[in-house]
Design an enzyme around this catalytic site. Structure first.
Site, mmCIF file in Angstrom:
data_model
loop_
_atom_site.group_PDB
_atom_site.id
_atom_site.type_symbol
_atom_site.label_atom_id
_atom_site.label_comp_id
_atom_site.label_asym_id
_atom_site.label_seq_id
_atom_site.Cartn_x
_atom_site.Cartn_y
_atom_site.Cartn_z
ATOM 1 N N PHE A 149 0.847 -1.192 0.000
ATOM 2 C CA PHE A 149 0.000 0.000 0.000
ATOM 3 C C PHE A 149 0.879 1.237 0.000
ATOM 4 O O PHE A 149 2.030 1.180 0.459
ATOM 5 C CB PHE A 149 -0.892 0.006 1.252
ATOM 6 C CG PHE A 149 -2.351 0.151 0.934
ATOM 7 C CD1 PHE A 149 -3.094 -0.925 0.509
ATOM 8 C CD2 PHE A 149 -2.983 1.391 1.056
ATOM 9 C CE1 PHE A 149 -4.439 -0.792 0.214
ATOM 10 C CE2 PHE A 149 -4.325 1.529 0.767
ATOM 11 C CZ PHE A 149 -5.056 0.440 0.347
ATOM 12 N N GLN B 161 -7.368 15.326 3.103
ATOM 13 C CA GLN B 161 -6.698 14.508 2.094
ATOM 14 C C GLN B 161 -7.515 14.374 0.817
ATOM 15 O O GLN B 161 -8.699 14.066 0.852
ATOM 16 C CB GLN B 161 -6.467 13.107 2.661
ATOM 17 C CG GLN B 161 -5.784 12.166 1.692
ATOM 18 C CD GLN B 161 -5.297 10.927 2.399
ATOM 19 O OE1 GLN B 161 -6.081 10.029 2.711
ATOM 20 N NE2 GLN B 161 -4.020 10.876 2.688
ATOM 21 N N HIS C 82 -7.689 12.033 -2.216
ATOM 22 C CA HIS C 82 -7.198 10.731 -2.658
ATOM 23 C C HIS C 82 -6.955 10.813 -4.154
ATOM 24 O O HIS C 82 -7.797 11.317 -4.893
ATOM 25 C CB HIS C 82 -8.236 9.656 -2.344
ATOM 26 C CG HIS C 82 -7.727 8.258 -2.496
ATOM 27 N ND1 HIS C 82 -7.396 7.714 -3.714
ATOM 28 C CD2 HIS C 82 -7.480 7.292 -1.580
ATOM 29 C CE1 HIS C 82 -6.979 6.472 -3.532
ATOM 30 N NE2 HIS C 82 -7.015 6.191 -2.245
ATOM 31 N N LEU D 195 -14.295 6.052 -4.918
ATOM 32 C CA LEU D 195 -12.897 5.722 -4.707
ATOM 33 C C LEU D 195 -12.464 4.451 -5.430
ATOM 34 O O LEU D 195 -13.180 3.463 -5.447
ATOM 35 C CB LEU D 195 -12.647 5.520 -3.215
ATOM 36 C CG LEU D 195 -11.171 5.605 -2.876
ATOM 37 C CD1 LEU D 195 -10.770 7.064 -2.828
ATOM 38 C CD2 LEU D 195 -10.904 4.938 -1.550
ATOM 39 N N GLU E 208 -6.217 2.361 -3.352
ATOM 40 C CA GLU E 208 -4.786 2.313 -3.575
ATOM 41 C C GLU E 208 -4.320 0.874 -3.768
ATOM 42 O O GLU E 208 -3.271 0.622 -4.359
ATOM 43 C CB GLU E 208 -4.135 2.869 -2.303
ATOM 44 C CG GLU E 208 -2.848 3.550 -2.470
ATOM 45 C CD GLU E 208 -2.624 4.439 -1.257
ATOM 46 O OE1 GLU E 208 -3.346 5.439 -1.130
ATOM 47 O OE2 GLU E 208 -1.756 4.113 -0.446
ATOM 48 N N ARG F 98 -0.257 9.742 -0.583
ATOM 49 C CA ARG F 98 -1.387 10.255 -1.352
ATOM 50 C C ARG F 98 -1.265 11.712 -1.775
ATOM 51 O O ARG F 98 -1.616 12.082 -2.896
ATOM 52 C CB ARG F 98 -2.672 10.080 -0.557
ATOM 53 C CG ARG F 98 -3.046 8.641 -0.493
ATOM 54 C CD ARG F 98 -4.299 8.437 0.299
ATOM 55 N NE ARG F 98 -4.599 7.015 0.285
ATOM 56 C CZ ARG F 98 -5.511 6.441 1.054
ATOM 57 N NH1 ARG F 98 -6.208 7.169 1.889
ATOM 58 N NH2 ARG F 98 -5.723 5.158 0.982
ATOM 59 N N HIS G 96 -11.331 13.189 0.365
ATOM 60 C CA HIS G 96 -11.406 11.847 0.927
ATOM 61 C C HIS G 96 -11.413 11.787 2.445
ATOM 62 O O HIS G 96 -12.244 11.114 3.042
ATOM 63 C CB HIS G 96 -10.225 11.052 0.382
ATOM 64 C CG HIS G 96 -10.203 9.618 0.802
ATOM 65 N ND1 HIS G 96 -11.265 8.777 0.576
ATOM 66 C CD2 HIS G 96 -9.246 8.866 1.412
ATOM 67 C CE1 HIS G 96 -10.975 7.575 1.038
ATOM 68 N NE2 HIS G 96 -9.765 7.602 1.561
HETATM 69 C C1 LIG Z 1 -14.348 5.182 -0.156
HETATM 70 C C2 LIG Z 1 -13.453 5.141 1.035
HETATM 71 C C3 LIG Z 1 -12.466 4.159 1.127
HETATM 72 C C4 LIG Z 1 -11.622 4.103 2.222
HETATM 73 N N1 LIG Z 1 -10.685 3.111 2.284
HETATM 74 C C5 LIG Z 1 -9.900 3.027 3.380
HETATM 75 C C6 LIG Z 1 -8.942 1.986 3.511
HETATM 76 O O1 LIG Z 1 -8.807 1.132 2.642
HETATM 77 N N2 LIG Z 1 -8.199 1.922 4.614
HETATM 78 C C7 LIG Z 1 -8.340 2.841 5.596
HETATM 79 O O2 LIG Z 1 -7.647 2.713 6.576
HETATM 80 N N3 LIG Z 1 -9.224 3.838 5.508
HETATM 81 C C8 LIG Z 1 -10.010 3.957 4.420
HETATM 82 N N4 LIG Z 1 -10.922 4.983 4.335
HETATM 83 C C9 LIG Z 1 -11.101 5.892 5.446
HETATM 84 C C10 LIG Z 1 -11.956 5.263 6.525
HETATM 85 O O3 LIG Z 1 -12.817 4.317 5.969
HETATM 86 C C11 LIG Z 1 -12.822 6.254 7.264
HETATM 87 O O4 LIG Z 1 -12.057 7.303 7.665
HETATM 88 C C12 LIG Z 1 -13.411 5.592 8.476
HETATM 89 O O5 LIG Z 1 -14.167 4.498 8.079
HETATM 90 C C13 LIG Z 1 -14.252 6.508 9.300
HETATM 91 O O6 LIG Z 1 -14.877 5.731 10.308
HETATM 92 P P1 LIG Z 1 -15.665 6.368 11.482
HETATM 93 O O7 LIG Z 1 -16.026 5.279 12.403
HETATM 94 O O8 LIG Z 1 -14.902 7.473 12.029
HETATM 95 O O9 LIG Z 1 -16.948 6.989 10.819
HETATM 96 P P2 LIG Z 1 -18.019 6.431 9.795
HETATM 97 O O10 LIG Z 1 -17.823 5.021 9.452
HETATM 98 O O11 LIG Z 1 -18.104 7.409 8.705
HETATM 99 O O12 LIG Z 1 -19.331 6.459 10.630
HETATM 100 C C14 LIG Z 1 -19.937 7.648 11.043
HETATM 101 C C15 LIG Z 1 -21.074 7.273 11.925
HETATM 102 O O13 LIG Z 1 -21.542 8.412 12.574
HETATM 103 C C16 LIG Z 1 -22.929 8.464 12.479
HETATM 104 N N5 LIG Z 1 -23.313 9.856 12.556
HETATM 105 C C17 LIG Z 1 -22.809 10.900 11.878
HETATM 106 N N6 LIG Z 1 -23.416 12.020 12.238
HETATM 107 C C18 LIG Z 1 -24.309 11.691 13.185
HETATM 108 C C19 LIG Z 1 -25.250 12.413 13.942
HETATM 109 N N7 LIG Z 1 -25.399 13.722 13.813
HETATM 110 N N8 LIG Z 1 -26.028 11.747 14.810
HETATM 111 C C20 LIG Z 1 -25.915 10.400 14.950
HETATM 112 N N9 LIG Z 1 -25.038 9.697 14.264
HETATM 113 C C21 LIG Z 1 -24.245 10.327 13.387
HETATM 114 C C22 LIG Z 1 -23.256 7.796 11.206
HETATM 115 O O14 LIG Z 1 -24.556 7.268 11.241
HETATM 116 C C23 LIG Z 1 -22.235 6.703 11.194
HETATM 117 O O15 LIG Z 1 -22.721 5.588 11.899
HETATM 118 C C24 LIG Z 1 -11.769 5.050 3.238
HETATM 119 C C25 LIG Z 1 -12.748 6.024 3.154
HETATM 120 C C26 LIG Z 1 -13.575 6.090 2.059
HETATM 121 C C27 LIG Z 1 -14.585 7.180 1.968
#
Ligand SMILES: Cc1cc2nc3c(=O)[nH]c(=O)nc-3n(C[C@H](O)[C@H](O)[C@H](O)COP(=O)(O)OP(=O)(O)OC[C@H]3O[C@@H](n4cnc5c(N)ncnc54)[C@H](O)[C@@H]3O)c2cc1C
Ligand code: HEM
Ligand code: SF4
Ligand code: F3S
Ligand code: FES
Lengths: 594, 239, 159, 129
Positions: free
Chosen positions: A118, A238, A240, A250, A253, A284, A366
């Site tokens: 990666f 970031q 991507h 997306l 990578e 990136r 991203h």
């Molecule tokens: C397309 C894509 C591919 C990626 N690939 C990778 C990868 O391969 N490897 C890697 O390490 N990272 C990757 N990332 C980054 C990583 O996936 C994210 O940064 C990470 O999943 C974020 O997780 P989280 O738990 O912080 O939030 P999220 O999974 O975004 O969850 C947010 C949660 O908050 C809740 N929420 C939001 N606002 C409110 C509110 N006001 N009230 C109640 N609930 C709320 C939502 O319902 C949700 O449940 C990728 C990101 C994207 C977009």
């Protein structure tokens, strides 16, 4: 309608990877409620494709210290190195633990978890890419999210699905709970508790072209900001390098990890110029800037602002040979097995079969490196060194900071599980001794009034119009490359949009049932806050570092700017900036070359 | 090109009745998804149009709906697939068999209840390996249940199933897919318990092999195959 | 809230749902099964009369020669053939999960084979209804008149 | 490492065997019922069917056995099918239990009654005409 009051020890806001991980651990010692505006499995963690890094060394030598160095280097030396050490050391345990929870990782022939190369992850001795990203095909995030949700069901964690959190109840320097709306019927609820963990994910929807879900509107960050918590390093967002042209979806990578290369209109593998040693697997920010520069120089495909990502076996094998990889060779079936979802996306949305034709790609907004400042236990910082009792944050909305100015691929998923777990454990611990502080009278009044205001406001502007304008100005002025004048213009324009938001915006749906119109309008307010902090922080930082690249200050300036930005919202609505020192450990800042 | 949409509208608040909303959109491209079009209606014409969506690229499972008669994800259904010519006709309705909350939004709770009923979580209380590392699994064993790990719980399958339309007690293809994911995982120890759950009266035996589920699944999971594998596992006593 | 599945959903929406061919195979299998069952029930009880009340049996046989029942018999033949072929298909797909990919083609095959087998037989039977009526008409009677049970004394049918 | 299969034992229950019965009896019926229909309708024109014809056929124990088997498979198959369908649409569990019992009784009565008819049928009782 009076709000309904619920009491739990701890309230987790958000059910993505970080929220669920925190809930799982917190629920081992406390009564936990998970409040999420989406059904947990619909969180955007499920979109993460490529992998989660941990120096397991399942196929070749690897060490967590190498992982730490790569992370620090990737961060352009802005990451706090004590936190990075925690991240990389505990990554190994966390990933193994996910496997024990049943996560179906791909396997090597020896039965161990399969790992792939990666961007930015190297063998520190040779400088070559190392296999560190543990993965389940190209749906690693999906599997993490599913596995954690499954474990939460097993442990009978309380879920409040499709409840949108709209306010944080803070009294002086203590936290009493949150206010949420039950989306299906518009009912307000107060969740009264000893601790609140924010895990609400990112705010990529501030930009036009983004890999982020429509629901990623920075709610958690904005709520904290409005309740006097600073936001850290928000200028570092970031882009991507490989989003599907125009759509932003997306392309992991992992495609380049498996050998894919970037090609410009002249058929040239241009990354050889920008990162001679690891080429397409440079970090990136470097690759995104390279693509931007190529298209600006007229070498975009068909003169447009995109280039090709080519993972067809012929091309890949050709470059393997050129790079001296005698043992690497891929075929169509291999690509299909390793990147099934990517193939599905490009076939669905572009009509392109990636094993036959190259994919049109451009940088896509991203990931927010910045966010709610926390220590390594997920405790939120009220300023540079004071912890606010009972408030925690984890995941993308938090800034520990392990990603500094630029996050390495796969390090977000690591961040979720490592710091989700740590904050969960910390909260369980905290709830044991902490007492439940009383709920102040009328805790929900302010936000209920705000919703009434939005509902009844008259004006000719729709929230979507404001959103489009915000996205246009952020893309234009606070994008991959930045200059002072543009960022200043963005700050001015965002202030104007905020005014419009208050004065001229009206909505169509005045009802209570499942009113997504009013919720989108409210979310726009959060986006505007995040955008404004981003623009102000960016305009303030007069250097180039990681994701913050400036034409007018092209160099990194460690002397003046090796520090974190802390942006505060003042009572009068203005934003002020302060700084926090960076924790340096084993790795002294040095020029970053790939 | 133009698109003419007929969208099933229903807002019980204030005693509304289900009816068709008709919308015309100009400047539609073959590459627009139905979600894009619904968003345009919501953002440009009528903000009260209500639907769920999040990721916009077919991985979160929020926007399963009935498009031109059959279940699909709005964000994964491009205009090009629904017709050519300069006025594409598109009809959108909520998925079947679950109570409609408003417009295209249905109450997912009965669906989630079935999901939870099959013990959709990994069970293995044996000690972990002594070195504290991962359990091992062969590539073949991992492959055995790969297909059913892809499920995003969108409910497109269950709400396309005539058995489910008839009787909501049927656990439904999505829950069976989830059960399959664990039953055929060589590391899992809960297979018998799960098999017994789907062996009940409203379990797998309600499946009439109609294949609507397989055709509806946006993740291209071989749903009916998975169900048949579960049936055969019970019948033959071998997994 | 409970799910709102039920007969109405199936009857109204089941027909509006644009499933693939397998959906219609299911509809046809169910309808033909019910059709055969209706016939079978009458047929079984009626045939028992051959032992217990032979005169009634003889009468009913003649009733069934009415063109109305003739057409019905053609329908039953069709139903049995379709139901049998599709039943085999369903059974194979259940017992051999890995054959799922032939779901659509097998459904088409079932319809095709069914039509091939049924069409000539159906036509043959329809023609024989006509010739039967023509024969009766030649004797100066009408095939449209239902026989009366009174014309079938038990003594004629039991020694 | 090769992938291994596991033995599992699951609860006995009616639905599971009913399901199996539908399929297995279906395969048998494929020959029995289709054969029966073809013989009755095509090989012997319906319009030539008489009591005499039945007498001829049931004078052979082979045909008696054929028809008995057909009867014993087709009736339960059909009524179990009907039960399945009713169970789909009738959601009142008590009502459905009552119906199931009635259907079962009806199937048993029908099969026994018809079996007696077939077995006790005496071709000699039919006057040669
Ligand atoms: C397309 C894509 C591919 C990626 N690939 C990778 C990868 O391969 N490897 C890697 O390490 N990272 C990757 N990332 C980054 C990583 O996936 C994210 O940064 C990470 O999943 C974020 O997780 P989280 O738990 O912080 O939030 P999220 O999974 O975004 O969850 C947010 C949660 O908050 C809740 N929420 C939001 N606002 C409110 C509110 N006001 N009230 C109640 N609930 C709320 C939502 O319902 C949700 O449940 C990728 C990101 C994207 C977009
Ligand atoms: C001729 C060969 C036959 C075959 C191969 C066959 C096969 C099958 C099979 C496999 C089923 C199960 C369908 C399911 O559970 O989804 C079925 C259902 C059924 N069969 Fe048959 N059958 C045959 C004859 C008959 C006969 C003679 C009758 C009438 C008595 C009959 C009536 C039914 C009924 C009512 C159903 C239920 C349909 C449903 O559940 O939708 N079948 N058949
Ligand atoms: S099996 Fe497919 S259609 Fe069914 S819920 Fe899962 S992803 Fe959706
Ligand atoms: S549509 Fe229903 S009947 Fe079986 S094959 Fe799928 S579950
Ligand atoms: S919006 Fe996520 S699946 Fe369509």
């Amino acid at each position: 309608m009076k709000p309904i009051i619920h009491t739990h020890d701890a309230i987790v806001v958000g059910a993505g990877g970080s929220g669920l991980m925190a809930a799982l651990y917190a629920s081992r010692g406390a009564d936990v409620a998970v409040v999420s505006k989406l059904y947990p499995t619909r969180s955007h963690t499920g979109a993460a494709q490529g992998g989660v890094s941990a120096a397991l060394g399942n196929n070749e030598e690897d060490r967590w210290e190498w992982h730490a160095y790569d992370t620090v280097k990737g961060s352009d030396y802005l990451a706090d190195q004590d936190a990075v050490d925690v991240l990389c050391k505990e990554a190994i345990d966390a990933v193994v633990e996910l496997e024990h929870m049943g996560l179906p990782f791909d396997r090597f022939p020896n039965g161990k978890i399969s790992q792939r190369r990666f961007g930015g992850h190297t063998n520190n001795d040779t400088g070559k890419p190392v296999m560190r990203a543990c993965h389940a095909a190209d749906r690693t995030g999906h599997m993490i999210l599913q596995t954690l949700y499954q474990q939460c069901i097993k442990n009978e964690v309380n879920f409040y699905d499709e409840y949108q959190v709209v306010d944080l109840i803070r009294v002086d320097d203590t936290i009493r709970g949150i206010v949420a709306i039950e989306i299906s019927n518009g009912q307000f609820h107060i969740f009264h508790g000893k601790a609140v963990i924010f895990a609400t994910g990112g705010w990529g929807r501030c930009w036009e072209v983004t890999s982020n879900a429509h629901s990623l509107t920075g709610d958690g960050a904005a709520l904290c900001l409005r309740r006097g918590i600073p936001l850290e390093d928000m200028e570092f967002f970031q882009f991507h390098p490989t989003g599907i042209f125009k759509l932003g979806i997306l392309i992991t990578e992992g495609v380049r990890g498996e050998g894919g290369v970037l090609i410009n209109s002249e058929g040239e593998r241009f990354m050889e110029k920008y990162a001679p040693s690891i080429k397409d697997l440079a970090s990136r920010d470097v690759v995104s800037r390279a693509i931007f520069l190529e298209t600006k120089a007229g070498r975009g495909i068909n003169g447009q602002n995109y280039v090709h990502l080519d993972v067809t076996p012929d091309t890949v094998n050709h470059y393997f040979k050129q790079d001296g990889y005698t043992d690497r060779h891929i075929d169509k079936e291999y690509i299909e097995a390793k990147l099934p979802d990517i193939a599905d996306f490009t076939k669905t949305y572009l009509g392109v079969d990636p094993t036959v034709d190259p994919m049109p790609i451009q940088p896509t907004a991203h990931y927010g490196m910045g966010g709610i400042p926390t220590n390594v236990d997920g405790e939120v910082l009220l300023n540079n060194d004071t912890v606010i009792k009972g408030l925690y944050a984890a995941g993308e909305c938090a800034c520990v900071s392990v990603h500094g100015a630029n996050r390495l691929g796969t390090n977000s998923l690591v961040d979720l599980v490592v710091f989700g777990r740590r904050s969960g454990m910390k909260v369980a611990d905290y709830c044991k001794d902490a007492e439940l502080l009383p709920l102040p009278e009328g805790s929900a009044d302010e936000i209920m009034a705000e919703f009434e205001r939005i509902r009844n406001n008259t004006g000719s502007v729709k929230h979507h119009d404001i959103r489009k304008e915000m996205q246009a100005t952020m893309t234009e002025n606070v994008g991959v490359f930045r200059i002072q004048e543009n960022m200043d213009a963005a700050v001015v324009e965002l202030a104007a949009l905020k005014k419009k938001y208050v004065e001229e915006m009206s909505i169509d749906d005045k009802g209570a049932l499942f009113n997504t119109d009013i919720l989108e309008a409210w979310e726009l307010g959060c986006l505007l806050d995040c955008a404004e902090v981003t623009a102000v922080s960016a305009a303030n930082r007069k250097e180039s570092r990681g994701g913050h690249a400036r034409d007018d200050f092209p160099e990194r300036d460690d002397e003046n700017w090796l520090k974190h930005t802390m942006c505060y919202l003042q009572e009068d609505g203005s934003l002020t900036i302060d700084y926090k020192p960076v924790v340096i450990g084993r790795y002294e800042p040095k020029p970053r070359v790939y | 090109m133009k698109a003419s949409l007929r969208v099933k509208r229903y807002n019980p608040e204030g005693g509304g009745k289900p009816h068709w909303g008709e919308y015309t959109l100009d400047g539609v491209s073959q590459n627009d998804s139905v979600l894009d079009l619904l968003h345009r209606i919501k953002w440009e014409q009528d903000g009260s149009l209500t639907l769920r969506r999040s990721c916009a690229h077919g991985v979160c499972g929020s926007d399963a709906m009935r498009i031109n008669g059959a279940n699909a994800l709005a964000c994964k259904t491009l205009v090009a697939r629904l017709g050519s010519g300069d006025n594409v006709k598109i009809q959108v309705e909520p998925i079947l068999g679950l109570p409609v909350v408003k417009d295209l939004v249905v109450d997912m709770e009965p669906f989630m209840e079935h999901y939870r009923s099959v013990m959709p979580f990994f069970i293995n209380n044996d000690n972990v390996p002594e070195d504290g590392r991962e359990r091992h699994q062969t590539i073949e064993d991992r492959e055995r249940f790969d297909d059913t790990t892809k499920c995003i719980l969108c409910a497109a399958c269950t709400t396309s199933c005539p058995s489910f339309w008839a009787n909501g007690k049927y656990v439904g293809p999505a829950a069976i897919v989830q059960a399959h994911r664990f039953i055929f995982d060589s590391r899992d120890k809960g297979a018998e318990e799960r098999l017994n759950i789907v062996n009940e009266q409203f379990g797998v035996w309600r499946c009439r092999t109609a294949f609507n589920c397989t055709n509806a699944c946006p993740r291209e999971i071989e749903v009916t195959k998975a169900i048949a594998e579960v049936k055969m596992a019970i019948t033959n006593g071998i997994i | 809230m409970a799910s709102i599945a039920g007969l109405r959903t199936t009857l109204v929406e089941g027909v509006r749902y644009r499933g693939n061919i397998g959906h219609w195979s299911w509809v046809a299998h169910r309808l033909t099964g019910l059709g055969i069952l209706g016939f079978l029930t009458i047929h079984v009880w009626d045939t028992a009369n051959a032992t217990f009340a032979p005169h009634i049996y003889a009468w009913s046989i003649d009733v069934f020669k009415h063109p109305f029942f003739g057409v019905g018999e053609v329908a039953i033949l069709g139903a049995v053939l379709y139901h049998a072929f599709n039943g085999l298909r369903i059974t194979l797909l259940d017992f051999k999960p890995e054959w799922w990919q032939y779901q659509n083609s097998s459904a088409r095959w079932v319809w095709g084979v069914f039509i091939l087998v049924f069409a000539p037989m159906g036509i043959y039977l329809l023609i024989s209804i006509f010739t039967h009526c023509a024969d009766i008409a030649a004797e100066g009677a009408s095939c449209w008149v239902l026989p009366s049970l009174a014309d079938y004394p038990l003594s004629d049918y039991r020694n | 490492m090769a992938s291994a299969t596991k033995q599992v034992t699951t609860n006995e229950n009616f639905e599971r065997y009913a399901y199996l019965f539908m399929r297995l009896s279906g395969i048998a019926l494929l020959f029995l019922a289709v054969g029966h229909v073809l013989i009755q309708l095509i090989l012997n024109d319906v319009h030539n069917l008489t009591l005499q014809f039945v007498a001829d056929q049931w004078s052979s124990w082979g045909w008696k056995a054929y028809d008995s088997l057909l009867l014993m498979l087709a009736v339960p198959h059909g009524y179990n099918g009907l039960r399945n369908i009713l169970e789909d649409y009738i959601h009142n569990e008590r009502l459905m239990r009552i119906i199931s019992v009635l259907l079962t009784v009806f199937v048993i009565v029908t099969v026994i009654y018809s079996l007696i008819a077939i077995i006790t049928f005496d071709p000699a009782s039919v006057p040669r005409g």
